[in-house]
Design a protein around this motif. Structure first.
Motif, PDB file in Angstrom:
ATOM      1  N   PRO C 150       0.815  -1.212   0.000  1.00  0.00           N
ATOM      2  CA  PRO C 150       0.000   0.000   0.000  1.00  0.00           C
ATOM      3  C   PRO C 150       0.850   1.264   0.000  1.00  0.00           C
ATOM      4  CG  PRO C 150      -0.215  -1.224   2.078  1.00  0.00           C
ATOM      5  CD  PRO C 150       0.538  -2.085   1.140  1.00  0.00           C
ATOM      6  N   HIS C 181      -5.943   7.321  -0.192  1.00  0.00           N
ATOM      7  CA  HIS C 181      -6.273   7.293   1.224  1.00  0.00           C
ATOM      8  C   HIS C 181      -7.353   6.246   1.500  1.00  0.00           C
ATOM      9  CE1 HIS C 181      -7.716   9.736   5.001  1.00  0.00           C
ATOM     10  NE2 HIS C 181      -7.172   8.615   5.328  1.00  0.00           N
ATOM     11  N   ALA C 182      -8.389   6.246   0.646  1.00  0.00           N
ATOM     12  CA  ALA C 182      -9.489   5.305   0.851  1.00  0.00           C
ATOM     13  C   ALA C 182      -9.012   3.861   0.753  1.00  0.00           C
ATOM     14  CB  ALA C 182     -10.594   5.563  -0.175  1.00  0.00           C
ATOM     15  N   GLN C 183      -8.050   3.610  -0.125  1.00  0.00           N
ATOM     16  CA  GLN C 183      -7.626   2.224  -0.299  1.00  0.00           C
ATOM     17  C   GLN C 183      -6.539   1.804   0.688  1.00  0.00           C
ATOM     18  OE1 GLN C 183      -6.932   1.098  -4.357  1.00  0.00           O
ATOM     19  NE2 GLN C 183      -6.589  -1.038  -3.826  1.00  0.00           N
ATOM     20  N   THR C 184      -5.703   2.738   1.094  1.00  0.00           N
ATOM     21  CA  THR C 184      -4.537   2.356   1.895  1.00  0.00           C
ATOM     22  C   THR C 184      -4.584   2.843   3.330  1.00  0.00           C
ATOM     23  OG1 THR C 184      -3.351   4.382   1.348  1.00  0.00           O
ATOM     24  CG2 THR C 184      -3.092   2.540  -0.169  1.00  0.00           C
ATOM     25  N   GLY C 185      -5.451   3.789   3.646  1.00  0.00           N
ATOM     26  CA  GLY C 185      -5.402   4.395   4.968  1.00  0.00           C
ATOM     27  C   GLY C 185      -4.224   5.333   5.154  1.00  0.00           C
ATOM     28  N   ASP C 187      -2.730   8.963   4.333  1.00  0.00           N
ATOM     29  CA  ASP C 187      -3.296  10.260   3.961  1.00  0.00           C
ATOM     30  C   ASP C 187      -2.158  11.246   3.755  1.00  0.00           C
ATOM     31  OD1 ASP C 187      -4.624  12.634   3.800  1.00  0.00           O
ATOM     32  OD2 ASP C 187      -5.774  12.410   5.643  1.00  0.00           O
ATOM     33  N   HIS C 202       3.413  -0.850   5.957  1.00  0.00           N
ATOM     34  CA  HIS C 202       2.062  -1.077   6.490  1.00  0.00           C
ATOM     35  C   HIS C 202       1.159   0.112   6.194  1.00  0.00           C
ATOM     36  CE1 HIS C 202       3.860  -4.562   8.191  1.00  0.00           C
ATOM     37  NE2 HIS C 202       4.665  -3.840   8.952  1.00  0.00           N
ATOM     38  N   THR C 204      -1.264   2.057   7.364  1.00  0.00           N
ATOM     39  CA  THR C 204      -2.572   2.503   7.850  1.00  0.00           C
ATOM     40  C   THR C 204      -2.413   3.574   8.919  1.00  0.00           C
ATOM     41  OG1 THR C 204      -3.370   0.280   7.452  1.00  0.00           O
ATOM     42  CG2 THR C 204      -4.780   1.719   8.773  1.00  0.00           C
ATOM     43  N   GLY C 205      -3.080   4.684   8.755  1.00  0.00           N
ATOM     44  CA  GLY C 205      -3.073   5.734   9.748  1.00  0.00           C
ATOM     45  C   GLY C 205      -2.004   6.788   9.565  1.00  0.00           C
TER      46      GLY C 205
END
Lengths: 306, 306, 306, 306, 306, 306
Positions: C150, C181-185, C187, C202, C204-205
């Motif tokens: 991602p 952002h929507a696919q991987t988290g 931003d 990783h 996310t966030g």
């Protein structure tokens, strides 16, 4: 419509690709992609979901007396598709399986082995569904859990991905895992070994590393990391690969949101790790680890920037 | 194509399903799925988005003078679809509505009631859009906010889901919420009560629990948890269900990224919770809560593993 | 099917829209949407991905000797689509480009400029792919990295979005960023400046703010925030806009999971920020910052609520 | 985009519809379409084709050992869809079935009866396929015949449509027939009774009327009409309805291209009707009917206009 | 949803299939369909049309300077698809090519040969387009002809189908021909040899047989049949196969609507056959053949039934 | 996958295109297709059908009280699409409208004019539907007629196409007509003028020429040709264009299957033309024209070849 100098850019892009391929020592001038497809695997996983849970994740107009027809037809399509993707992973010239002359036959065997494990896989997923139902006060039915809970979706993908990983198909396994990661924000490496009745609540931000080992009835909350300790490197400065480097969680462990457990530590049976806690050492069975309580200011605090 | 022993596996999977159904006391041998569909709800929510914000979330070729045609036609399709999904939730044999003999008529009434609340729902969403626009220095227009901000998307879903929840449709509500969770990483339980002008920035990892109560003009950042305190259990060891167990946030509260607020505590009007802070007690109105500052090493620190 | 008073609700929704438009001083009674489309951009970005990495992200049946045909045809479609979206952003009456009389011609120029930067963009992405391959002990091949990671997906989107941002197209840039952002988290604001060989594991966030500046060979893990300090406001109480307010990361910085770096601070070359650490001041080159170690209870701890 | 006075035209169209409905005495102001759907029937017929000939008209990746799974699943979907369409035909307020209070139950019975006839229907179609194979010197295999011959396609549709017609579902039957007519140019009324081993070669322009009766092993070529004599009208000037008015063809009749047979005449066993011939009287068994030979001009004819 | 005894019917259908296969001596119990697909060929032919006439039958957003990219990419997809279909025809156990051990290699060669003939095929189609434009007083441009005229569509299919027929692929050729037949009502057997500048106006009902030979600049109208004389049979009563049995039309022949020419007759250069005429003998060069004029009744004719 | 020398063939095809364009004096090297699209028109016509007959040809879930929403929204989409296609026809460099500088504005006006004629067009189609219902003894309801009769489908297309033809858009008109021709086998030139209550039964093979004029309540059967006399040519040998050259049918004429009427002849009010008849002269009002009766052989005829 107008003119964007497409031919020039096509040529420039081809030059960049050539340089890349030379740097990667990929000098074949001909031949196809011969590489697994994320879209194909998404389709296959969706078919497997339907075959595993026909009345909940299958088509909306399915009826109980025709379940087996649906399961058989869907499974067949899924397995044929999977065999082709396996063949592609084994054929990949840059992959580990290049030396396998009979990748087609091997793909067939791997698919057959994967297929044979599906009934047991469904049984284990049933334990996960029950764990989610019993673990969340907001859950109203096992159906809601199966249809809505990202943690359950992640486990369906993981149990499939882990089986592929065991069969020596790390790339397919990874793609299946990433399909769940993209949808749930839960990132479980396919290599992780996870016991029955596993439940992740909310889930966004959870990371579980490749060599993690998780017992039965373990419960995790969002943003929990089961990671490796990162600073150690080999003599030549490169990162270690392949060694056990992620935590072991024994049965009945609970880890609350945001906690981080790093390295090959063991969290003993029934231990509880509190939220946001940072753990880099073993925790004995039944142990509780909690965070130092935050400082709280009064009603008119000094201006403080966080 | 080759042979994967599909018939055997179909039979084994059927055996697993039988065992599961017996364990769940689901002994019907016939009958259909009769269960809401995530895909159907995704379509319905998309139609509702278009009907609520026709020139921004509707079709790209829509023109202002034809808005009402589009809104009316789309709304009709959405409501018919919704009524069918409501009927399915009420019909579910394992659900709470099994005793309702007239689920069809009830579904119609619930749909009509849901429809009647849409104009007010749009008004509240307009306050959320403005809150996002004013709350983010990087926002350039309300249109950008509506089209791009995951926090706004999550609120469109939440306000729809909460209305379904109020109408006694927890499963549909949950599916609508999870559709947003999957896309945004923001996990708002449909039961949460949220006031006007609510804004979540970035959003990934936010979790808001079922009984949370949030006032007006509240602002949250990514990875904020409004959760329950988990260790308490009932006399029989089972987790508490249904009781108020999540925080109350009064008007104008701001909670920065990564903060965790747990249990039925009250964060008073205008209070500010700093990033990564862990809060399990009430915070008075106007209070500021911040984290202990981290230790910082100098230029040549001792080797420290985090 | 039944009757849901659709006409009444249509009328009520129209009234809400009228009020909104009056409050926003949008009084045009006629005219079309004239606004960029998220779906169109998703299609365009997918085409660009195929044109940039034809044998990995293009169609599965592509063969090497026909790559250029595919790249040329796909690029053409992507650029035509992009030119139209650019025109729509420039035409938006509420946007900054309203004064541009010749938005069509300008859109064409911007598209040509964007197209010309694609070969260099691909070269930079190649450095990111290599960084991911070398940075993750679990990575087995550059192909796995490109197909599965991602962080790499987020960087493809970011490098495209940043180029659009530089061309004065903030809305298109934002949409491209939000698709990732929507696919991987992950931003990443399109304005962020990011050097070669960047790797997010990783992911996310992760949040990276608009004015962040990142050097070469930087590595981030999940849930890292490079944010602004939020309490400062202008004399009139409104939030500051446009000023440099996010961190500067020099070359070779590593920031572990969950760390938060806030404000226009500089993290010096080669510095390492430990997991979950909170940083609001400069860190010198080579510095290591780590968290205070958590308190650990024994085998039979007092009941502690986290 | 511009303005086309859509609201005015919508109003004018509504006025025309009102006038039409008044003229047709359709005064319901509410309620749905409740009418069979051509698209739905097209899907159903395609499913039935697959269920009848799985390895030839089913999915390309079907394998013999999984045929029954496919057949069962597809059949189930087809029959559920058909039951719904039957219910819609019986419900149609302007149809003959309006008085049927229990149209749902009746639809189910009709569907069950239809389903039960499918195996026999397939057997009869096998005779048609063989007839085509043996009747055309250009046919190379029964597979080619099944896949390519419009006459065979028309017969699959006809045997389905005729069964629906027998079950009292003339509208569904007609739609099924017209689907074949549109694709093949062969127009067989669903009421026509046609024996085994029927073959139409080329087929474009063939018309077979409602009360035609055709024996076994009959062969027709393109543009053959089996029609009614049209001038006869009732005492009140209206056309006769329902009476036997189309030809009877006994076994082994052959009718060549362009021939027209009109009225309730009998073409006896084994008779042959030549191309372009016009027949309005009985033809005895074994009889041959041919056209008067055309006049042929010499090498330098007078200018003649045809 | 209800119960239609699906399992019983599935079993009965399987029994019918078994009987059919026994009767056809197809006793394989395993294995796949391995048979060409009409849908796949439809897609391939559409791709070929686009590659042959990119700016007219290709995508609407194609631009001249990118034609070659589109043509190359589309052609590649078409040829790969075609090679697979060729392999399937050659593999068909009931087909003529069963003895070919190396059907894959042969399929590749056949595809390469087919591809090499495409430029010449396009040149011949250009002559057909011009013939249509000059032959129809209602034609306004060559573009209208290419886009609208069913006769031109039929010839695109025929010239492709005839090439496949020449390459020993009668089944693929037939499917390509039937795709045109279904859309245009023009039924040209792929074996027919047709010279340049051929034009069929209106076209519905035209039938051209397998061994027909047609010169240059020939013009046909709707419902013309170039057929075989049918009564002749072999000594054993079976129909003759493979012999020349359809007409030869020399250059510049015109045949008006509804005319029928049967048997291996020769219509000499420049001959004209009038509408509805029936011809079973040679017609010399320049000859005109017309129908006997119909009898016309006066204003008050005797009641006559046609 | 293998190698088909695609680059060589692409180059050869480009050379053929160049020769064609030179021969047609099309020397533009740049620029787009700028040409109407058959697919786009198919979509537009389907939208218009839905807007004209919402409860029968619109979506299956439409309900009467929401008809106007559907009609308005669909009409808007259809008209926007149509305006774009009109602009493309007028822009075509080889078309008649090249000199129109303001094709965009003109397209808008033409669309508005077309839209304004839709209510009247629907009224006329209602007369056609009634004519079909009354003219066919097998018709059971007006709904069956609208849904199933190819003659009605052809008239919906024709009345749309004729309106486009009147507006000076012959290419769009032709495409609309050919869409019906492909589906029904009925070929009506858009220029033909056809009165109310027109009915074509069965229809396959009907051809109606550009300058035909047809009165009210006329009825045709399959394979009827209303054509031009073809032998007349101008002084320079080229075919005449634009002159009235097709028949005039006065009110209440009936023409039976297969009849051919050629040239600018007048068939007087109420005249009846029998099947297969060939007419090249005027027929007075009330006249009946029939074919010479075919010769019929006895039971043991001489062997006669047709």
């Amino acid at each position: 419509m107008s003119d964007f100098n497409t031919p020039e850019i096509v040529e420039a892009l081809a030059a960049v690709r050539r340089r890349w391929r030379e740097s990667q020592r990929r000098t074949l001038e001909r031949g196809g992609r011969e590489f697994p497809s994320r879209d194909a695997l998404e389709r296959i996983v969706n078919q497997l979901k339907g075959a595993l849970f026909p009345l909940r994740l299958g088509p909306t107009d399915l009826r109980r007396e025709s379940e087996d027809f649906y399961v058989g037809h869907t499974l067949d399509a899924a397995l044929n598709g999977l065999a082709e993707q396996i063949r592609l992973e084994l054929h990949d010239p840059s992959g580990l399986g290049a030396e396998l002359a009979e990748s087609g036959r091997w793909a067939e065997e791997a698919t057959r082995s994967f297929a044979a494990s599906l009934p047991h896989l469904r049984e284990r997923l049933d334990t996960d569904v029950l764990a989610a139902f019993h673990g969340d006060p907001a859950a109203r039915s096992v159906d809601e859990v199966l249809l809505c809970y990202p943690g359950v979706l992640a486990m369906i993908h993981h149990r499939i991905a882990h089986r592929l990983y065991e069969l020596g198909l790390p790339l397919l396994a990874r793609i299946v895992a990433e399909l769940a990661h993209a949808q749930t924000g839960i990132d479980i490496h396919p290599g992780a070994q996870i016991g029955d009745s596993f439940f992740i609540d909310h889930g966004t931000g959870v990371v579980i590393g490749e060599t993690a080992v998780i017992g039965k009835r373990v419960r995790l909350y969002q943003a929990v990391t089961l990671g490796a300790r990162r600073f150690t490197t080999g003599a030549d400065g490169s990162l270690e690969k392949g060694l056990p480097r992620h935590p072991v969680l024994e049965d009945d462990v609970v880890i609350y949101a945001g906690a981080t457990v790093l390295g090959r530590v063991t969290i003993g049976r029934g231990a509880v790790i509190g939220g946001n806690v940072w753990v880099t050492h073993d925790v004995p069975a039944g142990g509780h680890v909690t965070q130092a309580v935050a400082r709280q200011n009064g009603q008119h605090p000094e201006p403080v920037t966080p």
